[in-house]
Write a protein that holds these residues in place. Sequence first.
Motif, mmCIF file in Angstrom:
data_model
loop_
_atom_site.group_PDB
_atom_site.id
_atom_site.type_symbol
_atom_site.label_atom_id
_atom_site.label_comp_id
_atom_site.label_asym_id
_atom_site.label_seq_id
_atom_site.Cartn_x
_atom_site.Cartn_y
_atom_site.Cartn_z
ATOM 1 N N ASP A 1 0.819 -1.217 0.000
ATOM 2 C CA ASP A 1 0.000 0.000 0.000
ATOM 3 C C ASP A 1 0.853 1.267 0.000
ATOM 4 N N GLY A 2 2.174 1.102 -0.115
ATOM 5 C CA GLY A 2 3.070 2.246 -0.176
ATOM 6 C C GLY A 2 3.623 2.686 1.155
ATOM 7 N N SER A 3 3.109 2.155 2.266
ATOM 8 C CA SER A 3 3.697 2.430 3.571
ATOM 9 C C SER A 3 4.884 1.493 3.774
ATOM 10 N N ASN A 4 5.460 1.518 4.942
ATOM 11 C CA ASN A 4 6.642 0.681 5.162
ATOM 12 C C ASN A 4 6.780 0.322 6.634
ATOM 13 N N ALA A 5 7.525 -0.737 6.879
ATOM 14 C CA ALA A 5 7.921 -1.039 8.251
ATOM 15 C C ALA A 5 8.752 0.126 8.761
ATOM 16 N N THR A 6 8.695 0.394 10.045
ATOM 17 C CA THR A 6 9.370 1.584 10.562
ATOM 18 C C THR A 6 10.612 1.296 11.375
ATOM 19 N N ARG B 1 2.502 3.442 13.058
ATOM 20 C CA ARG B 1 2.338 4.825 12.635
ATOM 21 C C ARG B 1 2.806 4.966 11.196
ATOM 22 N N VAL B 2 2.373 6.047 10.562
ATOM 23 C CA VAL B 2 2.846 6.387 9.221
ATOM 24 C C VAL B 2 3.492 7.762 9.278
ATOM 25 N N TRP B 3 4.764 7.802 8.955
ATOM 26 C CA TRP B 3 5.453 9.065 8.785
ATOM 27 C C TRP B 3 5.334 9.436 7.304
ATOM 28 N N SER B 4 4.784 10.607 7.042
ATOM 29 C CA SER B 4 4.447 10.960 5.666
ATOM 30 C C SER B 4 5.662 11.142 4.773
ATOM 31 N N ASP B 5 6.833 11.336 5.346
ATOM 32 C CA ASP B 5 8.040 11.533 4.532
ATOM 33 C C ASP B 5 8.749 10.234 4.194
ATOM 34 N N HIS B 6 8.380 9.116 4.812
ATOM 35 C CA HIS B 6 9.174 7.893 4.694
ATOM 36 C C HIS B 6 9.344 7.423 3.255
ATOM 37 N N GLY B 7 8.296 7.559 2.457
ATOM 38 C CA GLY B 7 8.382 7.069 1.085
ATOM 39 C C GLY B 7 9.308 7.874 0.205
ATOM 40 N N ALA B 8 9.717 9.057 0.670
ATOM 41 C CA ALA B 8 10.520 9.948 -0.176
ATOM 42 C C ALA B 8 12.012 9.649 -0.135
ATOM 43 N N TRP B 9 12.505 9.090 0.970
ATOM 44 C CA TRP B 9 13.961 8.983 1.143
ATOM 45 C C TRP B 9 14.642 7.880 0.337
ATOM 46 N N PRO B 10 14.025 6.709 0.112
ATOM 47 C CA PRO B 10 14.747 5.659 -0.609
ATOM 48 C C PRO B 10 15.267 6.079 -1.977
ATOM 49 N N GLN C 1 6.013 3.859 -3.644
ATOM 50 C CA GLN C 1 6.090 4.739 -2.478
ATOM 51 C C GLN C 1 5.905 6.203 -2.855
ATOM 52 N N ASN C 2 6.457 6.614 -3.976
ATOM 53 C CA ASN C 2 6.384 8.024 -4.343
ATOM 54 C C ASN C 2 5.033 8.410 -4.942
ATOM 55 N N LEU C 3 4.410 7.499 -5.660
ATOM 56 C CA LEU C 3 3.089 7.813 -6.197
ATOM 57 C C LEU C 3 2.027 7.824 -5.106
ATOM 58 N N VAL C 4 2.117 6.891 -4.173
ATOM 59 C CA VAL C 4 1.182 6.922 -3.047
ATOM 60 C C VAL C 4 1.397 8.193 -2.233
ATOM 61 N N GLY C 5 2.664 8.506 -1.939
ATOM 62 C CA GLY C 5 2.950 9.722 -1.199
ATOM 63 C C GLY C 5 2.434 10.960 -1.918
ATOM 64 N N HIS C 6 2.621 10.994 -3.222
ATOM 65 C CA HIS C 6 2.204 12.142 -4.042
ATOM 66 C C HIS C 6 0.680 12.328 -4.029
ATOM 67 N N HIS C 7 -0.045 11.244 -4.099
ATOM 68 C CA HIS C 7 -1.510 11.324 -4.204
ATOM 69 C C HIS C 7 -2.222 11.350 -2.855
ATOM 70 N N PHE D 1 7.121 18.174 2.446
ATOM 71 C CA PHE D 1 7.404 16.929 1.731
ATOM 72 C C PHE D 1 6.541 16.741 0.490
ATOM 73 N N THR D 2 5.587 17.639 0.292
ATOM 74 C CA THR D 2 4.933 17.695 -1.013
ATOM 75 C C THR D 2 5.968 18.056 -2.081
ATOM 76 N N HIS D 3 6.884 18.938 -1.729
ATOM 77 C CA HIS D 3 7.992 19.294 -2.630
ATOM 78 C C HIS D 3 8.804 18.060 -3.015
ATOM 79 N N MET D 4 9.170 17.277 -2.008
ATOM 80 C CA MET D 4 10.089 16.171 -2.260
ATOM 81 C C MET D 4 9.442 15.093 -3.125
ATOM 82 N N TYR D 5 8.186 14.779 -2.866
ATOM 83 C CA TYR D 5 7.523 13.773 -3.700
ATOM 84 C C TYR D 5 7.408 14.248 -5.149
ATOM 85 N N ALA D 6 7.105 15.522 -5.343
ATOM 86 C CA ALA D 6 7.017 16.041 -6.712
ATOM 87 C C ALA D 6 8.354 15.926 -7.417
ATOM 88 N N ASN D 7 9.415 16.326 -6.743
ATOM 89 C CA ASN D 7 10.742 16.240 -7.351
ATOM 90 C C ASN D 7 11.149 14.797 -7.598
#
Length: 835
Positions: free
Chosen positions: A377-382, A400-409, A472-478, A509-515
């Motif tokens: 589902d685009g989330s991840n183990a923490t 928990r879901v940290w909204s930035d997690h999908g952006a760093w990989p 991860q990035n498309l789920v985060g983006h949407h 982090f909307t910035h980061m997902y877009a980039n």
Amino acid sequence: MSIKKTISIKQNDGYYFPMFNLKGMRSSISPFFGGDLKVDYHHYALEPTTENDMYHNISSRNVIFDVDHKLYFLNGQTSLQQKDQIVYETDLLYQKVTRSNNKFSIKTTSFVPLDDMVEVHQVIFKNTSSKTIKLQPTIAVPIYARSADNLRDHRQVTSLLNQIDVVDHGILVKPTLSFDERGHTINSTIYSVFGDSTDLEINGYIPTMDRLIHGGSLHFPKGLKNIEQLGYHTEGFEAMGGIQFKEVHLEPNASVIFYFSIGIHENKEQAFKENMKFLNEKAFHDGLEASHKYFLDYVRGLEFEFTDLETSHQLSWVVLQPLLRRFFGNSYLPHHDYGHGGRGWRDLWQDLLALIMMNDDSVYDLLYNNFQGVRIDGSNATIIGDQPGEFKADRNMITRVWSDHGAWPLLTTKMYIDETGDLEFLLKNQYYFDDQFTHYTKKTKKKPIQNKVLNQNQEIYLGTILEHLLLQNLVGHHNVGEHGFVKLEDADWNDGLDMAHHRGETIAFTHMYANNLRELASMIRLLPTRNIVLFEELSMLLKEDVDIQSYFDVVSEFKGHKIWIDQFVLANQLDKLAQNRIQFLRNNAYNNKQYQSYFNNDGLNPDANGTVSLTGQAIALLSQVPTKMQAKELAINTKKQLFDKKIGGYHLNSNYQQVLTNMGRAYGFAYGHKENGAVFSHMVIMYAYGLYQYNLVNQGHEAALTLLKQAQNSRSQVLLGIPEYFSNEGIGKYPYLTGSASWMLKLLRSEIFGISLHLGVLKLSPKLKKDDFIDGKASITTYLFKAKREITYYNPKHLDFGSYQISSIKINGKNVENEFRHLDGNIEVYLDEKL
């Protein structure tokens, strides 16, 4: 190269030092011998310590010296020693403490050997007076021997488990059980203290706390005559590593040397062997030299000659910090008195940045295995376990879901690909993580038997690394809120923003997902295959308007059907999504010369009244979203609002003057501490990185160097490296274990020294200021194309950034072009005035 640091200590400033080995022994130790020793959360040899415990160092390592019938302590915790002179030396990776007064000196060297589960100490006691003294030392180390859980939970009850034996040269403690009311288990771990000397003869042993104290206290022990001999056994007491030597008469200028060790082992034979191994001069110094050489060789993998000698040495300690994080996680040091070990998802990816720079052999496997932590589902183990591919929902079993997690990989993966040219890494197949959580952890299902996603045929599903990144990035983006920005969920990079679950949004982090979508599009166009394989449901996320809940519903009953999509069609669609979002950000998130950072749980902008959050500015710049004009404006405004040179530079946010319960716990902290407006190193350095990307070099340099220089200031109480943050008094907090170290190294290597790699091709584009050169020269030693190379910039005219250009580049005395696919030697770069 020596990066040894020696200071004179006049008061207890709470300094401590980490020591460890790659086998799992972890130690914290102070000039007063406080701190603790453990292998993990449930196996501490010494009592677990917090920051506050650094100021009452009585329950840790100690030696009691009876000098002419007056008691003195190795840890200095007696009234007779408050005016002692203390010289404190730290190096890779040992500490040396010399404590002296007008009668004697005590020099103690401590380290953890590379391959043995012990911490060892050499103690040299010297009579510096003009008279013969009577001396009787007693090693007195309280042996905790249990889980950190038992510090305040069944402390006395767990002492009843202790089986204590006096053996030749030592004390062994083996509790019968590992005490846990959820399920007790038989204990196999042995805790121990051993001692030996060629100058002194053992008189006897004090195996329990009760016997040593004997109606007194650890400050005033009355049981120094309560000794036992070899073969003594007792049960059910707090254990004491008490080893007493016979009294000697020490002539003026004469010395005695003795050794002691503290161990954690799984069998008695190993405990004997490894404890006794280092209790003599040759073995001790051989072990110390081997440990020192290992860590010295490691930090030599990334060296700088930059600004001045003190800064250059400081940066060698910064090089070590990501390695410390790898083995300590975010636990096991006095400030980090939370968690049970392990690192978080974000930590894992950012620490890898440094490992990539260090050419670490494990990088490929770590990078590859990390993707096993992504859910479908685009989330991840923490929380990451100790073994490759071992993941957990959370350290405290709170999902928990940290909204930035999908952006760093992606950031880390892109760096790996650019360093190696291994673009086909994106096409490798990997598992997905599965547990009972679905719908971005908002719903649950029956817990699966194994933690891997299965397709409808109950076969393990494998998807490419690219597919994981897209997911991860498309789920985060949407996953956006009512204002069109990414939902904050349970927090983002700032863990303290944990009270805006319902209506909170993270513009940062909307910035980061877009980039990231923009970066993925560029990489996909370069792949050697035209057809990109994806699981069918992922195509739902390639549209402009996506009902993310519908996606969560569909993949909660995952089928695993695959589709093929043309690489250029996919790249173009990602670009379209990215560009639309970037334009939306520029038009709707930039006001009053700053980027908005958040919406709170009431759907309002917490900075609407002119306050500023550094996070929104840093991540916007890092993601290269602002226009050049916006970048210049926000840099001026941010400095005006948040910069304070006296305490290390940029506050994380303005002072809101109230507890923002519609944002998170961070704003319950006093202003200027931790996530409420401290000078938070990680975000400051990412902000500096973003400024450099826009060629705002003066501003970026000021941000980075102000922070480094604050850490060098003795008033900051930072011993080595850089801390997690500086308080509103400029005091460094949470030393050693900080993701800011990786970012500082990345900033220096990529932006300041201009080592620019793209798909395995190197170009040099330095952004060094004239103050960065030492006598007209600045250099970096780093791994490039799997070999360690030195790049030296020569600036004989002392030109500042913007005034120089590269006039020539030489390798082995020959001129070369500024584009490299391999290197045959070190590089010399000559700078001259711009034409």
